[in-house]
Each structure stands twice: as C-alpha cells, then as structure tokens.
Write an enzyme that holds these catalytic residues in place. Sequence first.
Site, PDB file in Angstrom:
ATOM      1  N   ASP A 166      -6.549  -7.030  -1.539  1.00  0.00           N
ATOM      2  CA  ASP A 166      -6.962  -6.523  -0.237  1.00  0.00           C
ATOM      3  C   ASP A 166      -8.302  -6.251  -0.025  1.00  0.00           C
ATOM      4  OD1 ASP A 166      -6.547  -6.835   2.486  1.00  0.00           O
ATOM      5  OD2 ASP A 166      -4.535  -5.379   2.574  1.00  0.00           O
ATOM      6  N   ASN A 193     -10.251  -4.291   3.601  1.00  0.00           N
ATOM      7  CA  ASN A 193     -10.072  -4.085   4.756  1.00  0.00           C
ATOM      8  C   ASN A 193     -11.068  -3.632   5.600  1.00  0.00           C
ATOM      9  OD1 ASN A 193      -7.324  -4.561   5.580  1.00  0.00           O
ATOM     10  ND2 ASN A 193      -6.916  -3.167   3.740  1.00  0.00           N
ATOM     11  N   ASP A 211      -3.029 -10.982   9.276  1.00  0.00           N
ATOM     12  CA  ASP A 211      -2.290  -9.962   9.726  1.00  0.00           C
ATOM     13  C   ASP A 211      -1.289 -10.139  10.767  1.00  0.00           C
ATOM     14  OD1 ASP A 211      -2.948  -8.603   7.366  1.00  0.00           O
ATOM     15  OD2 ASP A 211      -4.431  -7.113   8.502  1.00  0.00           O
ATOM     16  N   ASP A 260       0.951  -1.251   0.172  1.00  0.00           N
ATOM     17  CA  ASP A 260      -0.060   0.022  -0.164  1.00  0.00           C
ATOM     18  C   ASP A 260       0.862   1.385   0.065  1.00  0.00           C
ATOM     19  OD1 ASP A 260      -1.995   1.856   0.292  1.00  0.00           O
ATOM     20  OD2 ASP A 260      -3.091   0.984   2.054  1.00  0.00           O
ATOM     21  N   LYS A 291      -1.554  -8.831  -4.814  1.00  0.00           N
ATOM     22  CA  LYS A 291      -2.020  -9.087  -3.600  1.00  0.00           C
ATOM     23  C   LYS A 291      -3.522  -8.104  -3.415  1.00  0.00           C
ATOM     24  CE  LYS A 291      -1.243  -8.433   1.332  1.00  0.00           C
ATOM     25  NZ  LYS A 291      -0.245  -8.113   2.668  1.00  0.00           N
TER      26      LYS A 291
END
Length: 758
Positions: A517, A519, A579, A390, A515
Amino acid sequence: MTQLDHIPGVPSASSPRCRPKMTTNIKPAHDPVTVTDGYRFHLRTPSSSYVFHETYGDLMADHWGSLLTSPYAIEEPDSEPPGWMTIQRRREFPTLGSGDFRTPALVLAAHDGCESYSFAFDGHKVHRGKPSLPGMPCTFGKEGDVTTLEVRMKDTANNVVVRLFYAVWHGHDVVSRWMEIENRGEKEITVKKASQGTDLPNEEWELAYTYGNWAGERRVHRKPVGHGMQGGARADDSFQSLAGYTSHLFGQEYLLLPPSTTETSGPAWGFAHIYSGSFEAQIERDFNGHVRCLSGINPQHLAYPLPAGSSFTTPELVLAYSPSGGVGQLSRNLHRFWKQHLLNQDWVHRPRPTLVNNWEATYFDLDEKKLLPIAERGAELGIQLFVLDDGWFGRKYPRTSDKQGLGDWVVNKERFPHGLDEFGRKVTSLALGSTDGCHKTKEHMQFGLWVEPEMVSRRSALYEEHPEWVLRAPRTEPTETRHQLVLDLGQRAVQDYIISSISALLDSAPVSYVKWDNNRGMHELPRPSAMHDYQLGLYRVLHTLTSRYPKVLWEGCASGGGRLDLALSAYFSQHWTSDNTDALDRIAIQFGSSLFSPPSLMGAHVSVVPNHQTSRTTPFEFRAHVALMAGSFGFELDVTKLPKEDAKQVPQFVAMARELNGLVLKGDWYRLNNPWESNWPAGMFMSQDGKEGVVFWFQVRDHTRGDVAPPLKLQGLDPKLEYKLDGKKYAGSDLVYIGISIREHGDYRSRVMRLERL
C-alpha cells in the site's frame, strides 16, 4: 543518483525477468524498419506505418496511421509561410528555440543557465531486438518480436548527444519510444524537460482520458481538441500529476480520436507512459491545426543534473494505433501487448486465489482471537486466501491506529502472542470446504499480508533512529498526511532497509500474497530531481523483492487506484482498483480502468451493505457479479456475520470465480455498454481462440414504466457460426446483429451468462 550506470537488481537486457516465457516471434510481412536514402524512415507494424524524415538536420513527422505501401510518405513543403514562427511544420523532435514557439519535447540548461541548444541529425542504427532501460521497468521482447531504430541527434556547440529510440513490434500495432541524453561536455548540464510524442496533422480530433479522485478513479472524459493546450483541470492547461506518484487525479494514458470513432468502429491512436511518478501530458493544437502530443516526467519534478560524461534515459512511451474497431479494439490490442511484453510473466496467466480481507471487517480493532474465526469461516466457504490487513505490527509503538507504527515491520506480540509465523500456520492449516457441497478438496487456505513499506510514522522506532531518511525540504518541517511521512527511496540505505525488512518478514511466516500500500503523496522535495531518484529506488526495491520471491502474489495499492500504472504492473500482478467497494460505482471505475489496463490487473471485492463509502444498499448477487469481472475476486467483510441468505451464496460465487478466472486473465475484454452512457452496462470476455466466453449484464434502475433494456448485442463472435448462451442455441449473426432481450424487475439487477461456440 545518476542514470549513468545500471542499477543493481533492476532488469538488464540479459535478465530473465526481461524475457517473456512465450514469444510471438512473428515474421513481419515487411521490413519493420526501412531507411531510404539515409534520411527517410518508415516503421511498419502489421497494420500501421510511422514515417518521418530528416531535412536540414531537423526531423519532420510525416505519417502515423494506416499501413502505407510506398517506402515513404508525402512530405510537407520545406518552405515556410511568412510569420514570426520560422518552423511551422510537424516536427518529430521539437526542441526549444529555432523559431518553433510551440511546446518543446526537450529542454536542457547549460552550466550558465542557457537553454538554447541546436540539435542536428547525426546518423542512425537499426538493432534486432530491444534493449532494456537502465533502472526502469519497460517492455521486453526477443529478436523475433521487435526491431529497434536508433536515431542520433547532436548539439556540437555544447557537445550533447540525444539518441532517439523507436521499438517497432512485429506482432502488434505498437511503436514504443524513449530517448537517452548524453553529456559529452566538460561541465554539468540540467535536464529540465524530456518528453516523448509526435505531431499529428491538421484534422478534427477528440481527446479521451481518465480523471478522478480517491474512491472515484478512472472516470472517462472525451472532448474536442481545440486550439491551444488541451488539459483536464483547465481548458488551457495540460493534465498532470505533481503528487510524486501517478495519483488518482489523471491517468498517464490518453486517446486521440476522430469525432466519428466510437467504442466499436473507427480508427484510434493511443499514448501510454510507462512511469510511476509525477508526469505531464500535453496536447497542443497550433494555428495551422497541427496537434502536438507529448508525455513525460513532470518538469516541475525533474531539473535532473547531468554531470560531464553521464547520461539520462527517459521512461518509455507506447504509441498504439488501431485502423478500425474503435476504442474497444485499441484497448484489446494494448491488453494483449501488455500481457506479452510488459507484465510480470511469473503471474500474468496464473489463476488468482479467491480471498477474504479483514480491513472493512475489523479496521484496527483486531487480534488473533478475532481474526482466526474469520479465516476459519472463510475456509469453510471455500475461500482460498486470508489477507491480514493493517494493524498487525509494531512493538514500541503498536499499530493500533493510523497514528503510529509505520516502518516497524515486526509483529505486535500483544495481538499475536505466538508470532506471525504461528498465526500464519494456523491459517494455512485450514482445509477448504467444498464449494459444491459434494466433492472433497485437498486444498488449504493461504495466508496474505498488508504492508506499506514506503512510509513511516513519527511515532515509530524507525523514525527515532533515522529521521534523516524522511523525504523533506531543507529548513522546513515535513507535512504529515494520515499521520505519516514519506521515506526517501532515493537513498540507497532506505532501499536496503525496505528490502531487508520485507525479506525478513516473508522468510519468517508462510506468506503467499503481499498487498503493498501507499497512502499519501509527496508534499515537499529537497530538490526537484528527488522524485525521479525515488522512482528509481522504488523500482530497484520491487525488482529485487519480486525476483527473490517469485511465488508470492504481489498486489499494488495506493489508497485504492492511486498507482494503477503500467510501470508498477511490471512487478505487481494485480492492483486494488479503488478503496470504493460500492458495486455501482465500481462498474464505472473498472470499465474506465479497462480503457488501457486489462481487467486481469484489477482486484475487486464484495463488501457489506450499506456500503462503507457510499451508504448504498445493493443485492449480494449484484455485488458479486461486479467483482467477478476482475482478475482477483474476493470479500472485504466479516464472513462470520453475513446474513444467512448471503452466506449461502458465497460458495456459489467462489466456485464461479474459480471457473471464470482463466477467461478473465487470458481472454479479450469487450465493453458492450459503457456505464457512463447506459442504464444497462455490460461487458464480456472471449477466449482468444473464440471457443468460449462470459457475458456480464447489469441494470442500474428499474424502467418498468418507462424504457426497457435495448437488445444486448455481443461482440467478438463469428456471425457464420453457432453458439450456446446459457444453454440456449443461437446463430452467431443473431447474437451480433440482433442481440438478446433481457428483462429484469428492480434496481441493481444483474446476469452472468456463459457462452460457448458449437
């Protein structure tokens, strides 16, 4: 969005993505589907039978368990005992009303709100092979792999037909189920609940499932099944997700076990729901002792409108049975089944590159000058892939923190002045150093990228242009979490934007790994059915992208393991398991995840100490050995700042990962000592031909002045043969029945031992 039509871009029966590259093509010893007298149904797998029959238009469950030799099971009496409940038997298709006061599998509401439907048996068909499910990932198989039974149930008064499908797998002890609801009437109806499952007999049962939270996923809980509804959060409730996604809180899979069943012995029954959204699992024991097991889309996020002439198809539920070998054998059976008949066949057995991810090294404080040395040092150490996490994107609203930029998938020119393509080419031009210090390598580093395409920041160019694309309830402001909002993937325009923006990104730079993601959960919905429309849209997006870029390795992530589900595993070849990178916690998370998901699906990294999540300090070797048990091994740290002693070990573990990766991807996984039961957790992979394996052993606390580690007994070996374990010769019987003694001094100790058959 209606499920009437096949969604473009999602696998159909003719799509090559629905066909495995390798097929078992097992010729069954018995007919997989036997129908006697037109109303007795016997479904046979290699070691199990699933039996039900029709009586007075209703379907009654007779048996699911060990293989039967007779054409049908002994039926329960048709007469009912006195009482308010007029239907007290085990039912195969429990609907609302008719005197069955237990939880129903199907609830429909007519245009006037009436929920009383009366379905009756309306015939059956047997199909060779297995059809795909419209718009959803599902298991796949050719005619030699699977036979499908279709049973029709019809409500004549409302003109609604329900088709119950049973896929009987020839080479696996699996029966998978789904149903299609067709509205043949003239007015719209609403699907309020549509679950799958069966009724089990009055016996002693225990329920095992996984629960958790962020950074603490997949904890295993086992408890007796008492009367009433069994659940996770409360004893009188079901376990579920209302997050819009699978979530960290509960897995969609569970086990029913006799109390005597252990990890290594006894029969086991498994239920696995192939879906990515809000779900509900219900296990109910009635006063007669019968246990009803149902899984489906959470009714609070359903209420799906079904216009006249349209149909609705449920996600698939996999029912697995193992007659012996305990929980471990059921896990291995399912792992093999997923690899052959569900997972992305482009990557299911392809070696995974070792990687270094910059997230815990830099967080948002990054640019090309800071990142390139990490990639260069990683390449020197033999690491095969650099992943840019990120913070690399956003122009009008640069992604310098989590407060802005999501949705704007264009490179930040201030951080990468020459563009993402130029930075990617610098990374991919890096020659890999030898992991043994002797042999030269012609390999170059690969380049990977982090994205979060389902989300948007208020401070973004995308939100300014399309605020109507956000998932929100009418007349209310949407709730922000992590300063971000959820895009409504139920809208075709949103799907097309994600497909085009990610495609442009992959076409613009040498990206070989993504990847993906996610969140946050869904807090507000415009209507309950929006959640399912979202999932259908997500499946279309992922199928399109993974088909368009089959050479890209796709990894799923949702604040860690929030969406490690079977449906997304049809697209994502691996998942970021948690995580939480603390090695001690990761042992339990990975072992718990392996209850249903093969370790080949998991990603695990070595991170710095003290650990960023737990502040725990563990040896570098211990951290590496834990991460080596996953299909994707890597490092979540700044390799330029490693202590010298740790840096010296990196090439060794990179070489070990490359050497062991084939066993992790293709081998059978044995949980020798579970971390929730033992101070010495251990597991092993064994090749399916039994020729080689690898054993992982850990010591959490030093018991020098107390208990010592018990002998470690291996599994998956032939006691009559001989083996080498770390170069020492053993009789197979000694390894299986006596075990080996391991002594280590100190906390957080570990061993990795190679095994080969002589």
